[in-house]
Design a protein around this motif. Structure first.
Motif, mmCIF file in Angstrom:
data_model
loop_
_atom_site.group_PDB
_atom_site.id
_atom_site.type_symbol
_atom_site.label_atom_id
_atom_site.label_comp_id
_atom_site.label_asym_id
_atom_site.label_seq_id
_atom_site.Cartn_x
_atom_site.Cartn_y
_atom_site.Cartn_z
ATOM 1 N N SER A 264 36.482 51.662 31.897
ATOM 2 C CA SER A 264 36.550 52.533 33.074
ATOM 3 C C SER A 264 35.187 52.662 33.741
ATOM 4 O O SER A 264 35.074 52.614 34.973
ATOM 5 N N HIS A 265 34.139 52.831 32.934
ATOM 6 C CA HIS A 265 32.783 52.946 33.493
ATOM 7 C C HIS A 265 32.421 51.692 34.284
ATOM 8 O O HIS A 265 31.889 51.779 35.398
ATOM 9 N N ALA A 266 32.693 50.527 33.689
ATOM 10 C CA ALA A 266 32.349 49.271 34.357
ATOM 11 C C ALA A 266 33.234 49.023 35.574
ATOM 12 O O ALA A 266 32.769 48.571 36.622
ATOM 13 N N ALA A 267 34.520 49.329 35.435
ATOM 14 C CA ALA A 267 35.463 49.106 36.534
ATOM 15 C C ALA A 267 35.108 49.953 37.745
ATOM 16 O O ALA A 267 35.223 49.500 38.893
ATOM 17 N N ASP A 268 34.670 51.181 37.497
ATOM 18 C CA ASP A 268 34.284 52.062 38.599
ATOM 19 C C ASP A 268 33.083 51.527 39.374
ATOM 20 O O ASP A 268 32.862 51.905 40.524
ATOM 21 N N GLN A 269 32.315 50.642 38.731
ATOM 22 C CA GLN A 269 31.170 50.025 39.403
ATOM 23 C C GLN A 269 31.547 48.696 40.062
ATOM 24 O O GLN A 269 30.677 48.003 40.590
ATOM 25 N N GLY A 270 32.832 48.351 40.003
ATOM 26 C CA GLY A 270 33.279 47.137 40.678
ATOM 27 C C GLY A 270 33.276 45.892 39.831
ATOM 28 O O GLY A 270 33.407 44.781 40.367
ATOM 29 N N HIS A 271 33.135 46.018 38.513
ATOM 30 C CA HIS A 271 33.127 44.848 37.635
ATOM 31 C C HIS A 271 34.543 44.283 37.556
ATOM 32 O O HIS A 271 35.464 44.919 37.026
ATOM 33 N N ALA A 272 34.758 43.071 38.061
ATOM 34 C CA ALA A 272 36.104 42.506 38.206
ATOM 35 C C ALA A 272 36.817 42.325 36.867
ATOM 36 O O ALA A 272 38.017 42.621 36.743
ATOM 37 N N ASP A 273 36.116 41.808 35.867
ATOM 38 C CA ASP A 273 36.755 41.586 34.569
ATOM 39 C C ASP A 273 37.127 42.910 33.913
ATOM 40 O O ASP A 273 38.168 43.019 33.258
ATOM 41 N N GLN A 300 44.952 44.925 41.558
ATOM 42 C CA GLN A 300 44.665 44.645 42.966
ATOM 43 C C GLN A 300 43.164 44.582 43.221
ATOM 44 O O GLN A 300 42.678 43.700 43.941
ATOM 45 N N LYS A 301 42.416 45.504 42.624
ATOM 46 C CA LYS A 301 40.964 45.514 42.827
ATOM 47 C C LYS A 301 40.326 44.272 42.220
ATOM 48 O O LYS A 301 39.435 43.662 42.822
ATOM 49 N N SER A 302 40.778 43.912 41.032
ATOM 50 C CA SER A 302 40.219 42.730 40.372
ATOM 51 C C SER A 302 40.639 41.444 41.068
ATOM 52 O O SER A 302 39.823 40.530 41.265
ATOM 53 N N ALA A 303 41.905 41.376 41.455
ATOM 54 C CA ALA A 303 42.406 40.182 42.146
ATOM 55 C C ALA A 303 41.675 39.955 43.458
ATOM 56 O O ALA A 303 41.418 38.806 43.851
ATOM 57 N N GLY A 304 41.316 41.043 44.133
ATOM 58 C CA GLY A 304 40.564 40.927 45.376
ATOM 59 C C GLY A 304 39.186 40.345 45.192
ATOM 60 O O GLY A 304 38.547 39.909 46.150
ATOM 61 N N GLN A 305 38.704 40.325 43.937
ATOM 62 C CA GLN A 305 37.416 39.706 43.609
ATOM 63 C C GLN A 305 37.608 38.339 42.949
ATOM 64 O O GLN A 305 36.708 37.838 42.281
ATOM 65 N N ASP A 306 38.796 37.768 43.139
ATOM 66 C CA ASP A 306 39.084 36.408 42.686
ATOM 67 C C ASP A 306 39.192 36.245 41.177
ATOM 68 O O ASP A 306 38.951 35.151 40.645
ATOM 69 N N CYS A 307 39.566 37.293 40.478
ATOM 70 C CA CYS A 307 39.857 37.151 39.046
ATOM 71 C C CYS A 307 41.250 36.541 38.918
ATOM 72 O O CYS A 307 42.250 37.165 39.279
ATOM 73 N N ALA A 308 41.327 35.325 38.413
ATOM 74 C CA ALA A 308 42.598 34.598 38.357
ATOM 75 C C ALA A 308 43.620 35.296 37.463
ATOM 76 O O ALA A 308 44.817 35.331 37.770
ATOM 77 N N GLU A 309 43.159 35.845 36.321
ATOM 78 C CA GLU A 309 44.080 36.552 35.434
ATOM 79 C C GLU A 309 44.707 37.739 36.151
ATOM 80 O O GLU A 309 45.912 37.992 36.032
#
Length: 400
Positions: A264-273, A300-309
């Motif tokens: 959650s901490h990393a995701a809130d900073q925009g980390h795609a993985d 959706q947030k991760s996919a928008g950063q081109d995370c294929a998974e």
């Protein structure tokens, strides 16, 4: 081929987000991303003359500027070699002595803007911050012609005066083989110097080296210790890696709740993985209650950063109407995005959409075969079976 749809969808159903990643040594499997070196921009000021680096510095072959998506090249060679730029614009060569151009040659062969001339003057006078910024400018080609070897020279000057940012960047240069011959041992040395002084990027990078056993003896416990130091300073990559350690119980006791917290901490900073893994946690109920709607939000947030998974998971959610209104056109779009990045399950689902003309796709057995072949070429057995089932009727007709 309808019978394949639930089969392919089940292949990427509920599960741990990093099950597909290979674990190295004792540590946690690594993501495609790495902590990016800190790069600086030129400082604007009036023009003044500057001089080139001294003969004691160690240059190395030039290369094109790095991009975020470009794979890192490595070169193995004796460390005793000294590399140098050829100012005339020809290819760089390896010689016994560095080739230090004259000031006149530099002005003719290396256009440099006024801000960098002033900056270089300060750097030549020993300003450690100016030296580090000059390294960043050469690394990114900001106001000067790109040169990894010159970037490394300036990083070294600043690093040897104790600048932790330069020490980290010099370590990254050795890890990637940019401007110097690749050396995980030298990378670990400079990362350690900077990490012990509290540089979060260096701490995260050193954690990875311990995790993978590159340049140091592998140690999951030391990897976790350095990840934690960096994570507590807000480093998103370290927070993500620490979450994975807790998820798998590597170097620490397994804890889904701790994994969720660090993701959650990393995701809130925009980390795609991290966003993708957080989505999996919500979809699967790892460390939290199941919430398909929240899973879709993070996918959706991760996919928008081109995370294929994440793109494939999001497509499956649209395909099945889980956590979001069912939409075959959206599913087709995201299956296509993931397939273009080589995701084999997405390739097979995309092939099915072409066979059935679903989601706005035109019926095209040719496109279906194409995507099945691409997945089969990656040794994906379900794709091989699906491709074979398409060939049988064609063979009976005397065609493919």
């Amino acid at each position: 081929m309808k019978e394949y749809l639930p089969f392919f969808a089940a292949l990427v159903g509920v599960g741990l987000c990093f099950a597909q990643e290979e674990q190295v040594g004792e540590g946690v499997p690594q993501s495609g991303s790495r902590t990016a070196p800190v790069h600086a921009v030129a400082v604007s000021s009036e023009a003044t003359s500057g001089s080139e680096l001294s003969a004691s510095e160690q240059p190395a072959p030039a290369e094109k500027p790095a991009t975020a998506s470009e794979p890192r090249a490595s070169v193995a060679a004796p460390k005793s070699f000294i590399e140098s730029d050829v100012v005339s614009g020809k290819d760089e060569v390896i010689t016994d002595e560095p080739n230090i151009p004259s000031e006149e040659e530099v002005e003719q062969a290396e256009p440099i803007d006024s801000s960098n001339l002033k900056l270089r003057e300060a750097a030549e006078q020993g300003d450690v911050e100016a030296q580090w910024i000059m390294g960043g400018n050469y690394n990114m080609g900001l106001g000067v012609e790109h040169s990894s070897s010159k970037a490394t020279q300036w990083y070294r000057r600043s690093a040897e005066q104790g600048n932790t940012k330069a020490q980290y960047d010099l370590g990254a240069s050795y890890e990637e083989g940019k401007g110097v011959f690749q050396s995980p041992e030298e990378a670990a040395k400079w990362y350690t110097i900077a990490a012990e002084k509290g540089n979060a990027d260096a701490q995260a990078a050193l954690g990875k080296l311990y995790n993978e056993g590159r340049g140091v003896e592998p140690s999951s416990e030391k990897a976790v210790a350095w990840y934690r130091k960096a994570a507590e300073q807000g480093n998103a990559e370290a927070q993500y890696q620490l979450g994975r350690c807790y998820e798998q119980g590597v170097g620490v006791p397994q804890s889904s709740q701790e994994a969720l917290s660090w993701y959650s901490h990393a995701a809130d900073q925009g980390h795609a993985d991290a966003q993708f893994c957080l989505g999996v946690c919500y979809e699967s109920g790892i460390g939290t209650e199941i919430s398909e709607a929240k899973a879709v939000e993070w996918y959706q947030k991760s996919a928008g950063q081109d995370c294929a998974e994440a793109q494939c998971r999001l497509a499956l959610c649209y395909h099945e109407g889980r956590g979001v209104s069912q939409s075959f056109p959206e599913a087709f779009k995201w299956f296509g995005a993931a397939a273009e990045q080589g995701h084999v399950v997405a390739m097979c689902m995309l092939a099915e959409y072409y066979l059935q003309g679903k989601g706005g796709a035109e019926v095209s057995p040719e496109q279906a075969r194409r995507w099945y072949r691409m997945a089969a070429d990656k040794e994906y057995e379900p794709a091989k079976a699906a491709l074979e089932s398409l060939r049988k009727p064609a063979d009976e007709d005397g065609s493919e």
